[in-house]
Design a protein around this motif. Structure first.
Motif, PDB file in Angstrom:
ATOM      1  N   LYS A  81       0.843  -1.213   0.000  1.00 49.74           N
ATOM      2  CA  LYS A  81       0.000   0.000   0.000  1.00 49.74           C
ATOM      3  C   LYS A  81       0.873   1.255   0.000  1.00 49.74           C
ATOM      4  CE  LYS A  81      -4.093  -1.966   2.240  1.00 49.74           C
ATOM      5  NZ  LYS A  81      -4.943  -1.977   3.473  1.00 49.74           N
ATOM      6  N   LEU A  82       1.983   1.200   0.755  1.00 55.75           N
ATOM      7  CA  LEU A  82       2.896   2.347   0.802  1.00 55.75           C
ATOM      8  C   LEU A  82       3.440   2.647  -0.591  1.00 55.75           C
ATOM      9  CD1 LEU A  82       4.767   4.432   2.185  1.00 55.75           C
ATOM     10  CD2 LEU A  82       6.369   2.550   2.639  1.00 55.75           C
ATOM     11  N   ARG A  83       3.871   1.599  -1.317  1.00 53.50           N
ATOM     12  CA  ARG A  83       4.488   1.808  -2.632  1.00 53.50           C
ATOM     13  C   ARG A  83       3.500   2.378  -3.640  1.00 53.50           C
ATOM     14  NH1 ARG A  83       6.666  -3.876  -2.034  1.00 53.50           N
ATOM     15  NH2 ARG A  83       8.140  -3.544  -0.332  1.00 53.50           N
ATOM     16  N   ARG A  84       2.219   2.115  -3.455  1.00 51.72           N
ATOM     17  CA  ARG A  84       1.217   2.691  -4.356  1.00 51.72           C
ATOM     18  C   ARG A  84       1.023   4.184  -4.105  1.00 51.72           C
ATOM     19  NH1 ARG A  84      -3.232  -2.286  -4.060  1.00 51.72           N
ATOM     20  NH2 ARG A  84      -1.955  -3.813  -5.169  1.00 51.72           N
ATOM     21  N   LYS A  85       1.505   4.653  -2.954  1.00 47.37           N
ATOM     22  CA  LYS A  85       1.388   6.079  -2.616  1.00 47.37           C
ATOM     23  C   LYS A  85       2.674   6.851  -2.899  1.00 47.37           C
ATOM     24  CE  LYS A  85      -1.882   5.313   1.203  1.00 47.37           C
ATOM     25  NZ  LYS A  85      -2.051   5.435   2.674  1.00 47.37           N
ATOM     26  N   VAL A  86       3.720   6.116  -3.282  1.00 47.95           N
ATOM     27  CA  VAL A  86       5.023   6.747  -3.531  1.00 47.95           C
ATOM     28  C   VAL A  86       5.452   6.421  -4.960  1.00 47.95           C
ATOM     29  CG1 VAL A  86       7.450   6.811  -2.852  1.00 47.95           C
ATOM     30  CG2 VAL A  86       5.681   6.580  -1.097  1.00 47.95           C
ATOM     31  N   GLY A  87       5.620   7.446  -5.796  1.00 48.47           N
ATOM     32  CA  GLY A  87       6.077   7.224  -7.163  1.00 48.47           C
ATOM     33  C   GLY A  87       7.522   6.773  -7.183  1.00 48.47           C
ATOM     34  N   TYR A  88       7.867   5.938  -8.162  1.00 51.26           N
ATOM     35  CA  TYR A  88       9.223   5.381  -8.217  1.00 51.26           C
ATOM     36  C   TYR A  88       9.668   5.288  -9.665  1.00 51.26           C
ATOM     37  CZ  TYR A  88      13.094   2.123  -7.175  1.00 51.26           C
ATOM     38  OH  TYR A  88      14.319   1.528  -7.054  1.00 51.26           O
ATOM     39  N   ALA A  89      10.784   5.956  -9.996  1.00 51.41           N
ATOM     40  CA  ALA A  89      11.313   5.935 -11.362  1.00 51.41           C
ATOM     41  C   ALA A  89      12.768   5.505 -11.306  1.00 51.41           C
ATOM     42  CB  ALA A  89      11.197   7.323 -12.005  1.00 51.41           C
ATOM     43  N   ILE A  90      13.147   4.588 -12.209  1.00 51.33           N
ATOM     44  CA  ILE A  90      14.491   4.020 -12.172  1.00 51.33           C
ATOM     45  C   ILE A  90      15.196   4.202 -13.508  1.00 51.33           C
ATOM     46  CG2 ILE A  90      13.902   2.306 -10.413  1.00 51.33           C
ATOM     47  CD1 ILE A  90      13.632   0.230 -12.654  1.00 51.33           C
ATOM     48  N   GLN A  91      16.487   3.835 -13.528  1.00 50.46           N
ATOM     49  CA  GLN A  91      17.272   3.892 -14.755  1.00 50.46           C
ATOM     50  C   GLN A  91      16.671   2.937 -15.792  1.00 50.46           C
ATOM     51  OE1 GLN A  91      21.738   2.576 -15.730  1.00 50.46           O
ATOM     52  NE2 GLN A  91      21.628   4.175 -14.183  1.00 50.46           N
ATOM     53  N   SER A  92      16.723   3.352 -17.066  1.00 48.77           N
ATOM     54  CA  SER A  92      16.169   2.576 -18.183  1.00 48.77           C
ATOM     55  C   SER A  92      14.661   2.393 -18.073  1.00 48.77           C
ATOM     56  CB  SER A  92      16.848   1.203 -18.286  1.00 48.77           C
ATOM     57  OG  SER A  92      18.243   1.373 -18.475  1.00 48.77           O
ATOM     58  N   ALA A  93      14.000   3.219 -17.273  1.00 43.79           N
ATOM     59  CA  ALA A  93      12.532   3.314 -17.184  1.00 43.79           C
ATOM     60  C   ALA A  93      11.865   2.108 -16.533  1.00 43.79           C
ATOM     61  CB  ALA A  93      11.906   3.574 -18.551  1.00 43.79           C
ATOM     62  N   GLY A  94      12.336   0.888 -16.812  1.00 43.16           N
ATOM     63  CA  GLY A  94      11.736  -0.296 -16.205  1.00 43.16           C
ATOM     64  C   GLY A  94      10.310  -0.552 -16.661  1.00 43.16           C
ATOM     65  N   LEU A  95      10.002  -0.208 -17.911  1.00 37.97           N
ATOM     66  CA  LEU A  95       8.641  -0.416 -18.430  1.00 37.97           C
ATOM     67  C   LEU A  95       8.416  -1.902 -18.731  1.00 37.97           C
ATOM     68  CD1 LEU A  95       8.463   2.577 -20.946  1.00 37.97           C
ATOM     69  CD2 LEU A  95       7.679   2.525 -18.568  1.00 37.97           C
ATOM     70  N   PHE A  96       7.178  -2.335 -18.628  1.00 42.00           N
ATOM     71  CA  PHE A  96       6.841  -3.710 -18.981  1.00 42.00           C
ATOM     72  C   PHE A  96       6.734  -3.817 -20.499  1.00 42.00           C
ATOM     73  CE2 PHE A  96       5.174  -3.323 -14.627  1.00 42.00           C
ATOM     74  CZ  PHE A  96       5.863  -4.375 -14.033  1.00 42.00           C
ATOM     75  N   PRO A  97       7.578  -4.640 -21.140  1.00 40.21           N
ATOM     76  CA  PRO A  97       7.643  -4.649 -22.609  1.00 40.21           C
ATOM     77  C   PRO A  97       6.373  -5.165 -23.293  1.00 40.21           C
ATOM     78  CG  PRO A  97       8.998  -6.416 -21.676  1.00 40.21           C
ATOM     79  CD  PRO A  97       8.555  -5.558 -20.530  1.00 40.21           C
TER      80      PRO A  97
END
Length: 410
Positions: A81-97
């Motif tokens: 629940k905490l992580r859904r309230k905190v935005g998180y951006a990483i190197q190389s975007a980490g998008l689901f292909p």
């Protein structure tokens, strides 16, 4: 200024120990970050900066200490629940292909049970916010995007549920320098609009200076060497360790503290593809400059046209002029502008707005004047510091002499 939409963060004796390690990876970090503030963690590889960042949203569980966000102790609440309230951006975007751009951005709102119409509107709003055309990018897959576009989508996904806190772990580290500059400018613009609380990890001190309201220079085990504004760290590093990060050329590094929007931009003659050649000649003749800027249909810089180019145009602008290869935004630093000007022999660079539209021009003379002002400010500050040292030395000598005279009388 708009009301802050961020939340304060307090770290109290935050510690991480890994089994089998003699020393903690992170050792009793204490820090207060204000709502709406951008704080940069910078330090050598392995110092614990990413570990500290990941403990804030408990991607890594702390071994000890407390974390408060907006005054609420989040150390013991449900981590998901905490992580859904905190935005998180990483190197190389980490998008689901296997997901489209829209599906990637919609991930957290969907988990939170938002209605489909609200999610759809939010995806379009965020694509527009990060400078990507919703109609063009909505259905694309990550493999069809450039590195810079992927990072923009990564930031949009981190902001999707409108979290008060955004954590960024070297998000621009994997892209080329020019793209990195533009992404940094975009983040500065976004922060001026959104007022989130941003904690950003980087190993690049110049990036820290450019982006941060305050910078935490971290030693091993995330011990804080100095936590202050970029100006204070550049002019008064706490010790030799911090000085090593500042490096040489502190005055030039201070160019990262001044934005293009803070200096005077030159008004430049512009024309469009529809402007008749004779009118272009007339404007060039009346402008007092030896070139004119051709804008495309969206008002973006397209070509620099000189008088000789127009003579060779023979009724068409298609082959005339020199393409505009580099521009800077209003949020770019003077260092960015200086680099752009130095790569162009003509000694100027076009300044653009949010959608790439032309705003004005910054030239070498303006930038050099700014450099001289910074160097002069540094020189005066150094003289003042030297004067204070001399006065302190004189006071100490005077006190010692008085002490000796007192002893002799006794």
């Amino acid at each position: 200024m708009a009301e802050s939409h961020g939340a304060s963060i307090e770290l109290e004796n935050l510690t991480k120990r890994y089994p089998g390690s003699a020393q903690p990876a992170v050792d009793s970090v204490n820090m207060e970050i204000g709502a709406g503030e951008t704080v940069i963690f910078v330090g050598p590889s392995g110092c614990g900066k990413s570990t500290t960042l990941k403990m804030i949203n408990r991607l890594i569980e702390p071994t000890g200490g407390r974390i408060r966000i907006g005054g609420e102790d989040v150390t013991d609440i449900d981590a998901v629940k905490l992580r859904r309230k905190v935005g998180y951006a990483i190197q190389s975007a980490g998008l689901f292909p296997h997901m489209t751009v829209a599906q990637n951005i919609a991930l957290v709102p969907k988990m939170l049970g938002w209605p489909k119409a609200r999610i759809r509107a939010r995806v379009e709003e965020l694509l527009d916010l990060v400078g990507l055309d919703p109609g063009e990018f909505h259905g694309r897959y990550p493999r069809a995007l450039s590195g810079g576009q992927q990072q923009r989508v990564g930031v949009a996904r981190a902001l999707a549920a409108d979290p008060p806190v955004l954590l960024m772990d070297e998000p621009f580290g994997a892209v080329d320098p020019i793209t990195r500059d533009h992404l940094q400018d975009e983040l500065i613009r976004l922060q001026r609009e959104l007022h989130k609380t941003i904690v950003f990890v980087t190993h690049d001190f110049d990036e820290a200076i450019k982006l941060g309201d305050r910078i935490a220079v971290l030693r091993e085990r995330s011990h804080i060497a100095q936590f202050d504004t970029p100006e204070a760290i550049l002019t008064n590093p706490a010790d030799d360790f911090v000085s090593g990060f500042v490096g040489a050329g502190a005055a030039l590094k201070r160019l990262n503290l001044t934005r293009v929007r803070d200096v005077e931009m030159g008004d430049y003659p512009t024309v469009t593809l529809d402007t008749p050649l004779q009118e272009i000649f007339n404007r060039l003749r009346g402008s007092g400059t030896n070139e004119i800027l051709l804008l495309d249909k969206r008002g973006r810089p397209y070509k620099w046209l000189r008088r000789g180019d127009l003579m060779r145009a023979r009724g068409s602008l298609a082959r005339a002029g020199t393409l505009v290869h580099d521009t800077v935004t209003r949020d770019a630093t003077l260092r960015d502008a200086l680099e752009a000007v130095l790569t162009d022999n003509a000694g100027r660079v076009a300044v653009t707005g949010r959608r790439g539209e032309f705003i004005g021009v910054v030239d070498m003379e303006t930038l050099m004047n700014s450099v001289h002002e910074l160097l002069e400010a540094d020189r005066l500050e150094a003289m003042e510091h030297q004067h204070e040292l001399q006065e302190a030395r004189a006071d100490r000598t005077h006190a010692e002499q008085e002490g000796e005279e007192g002893e002799q009388k006794a």
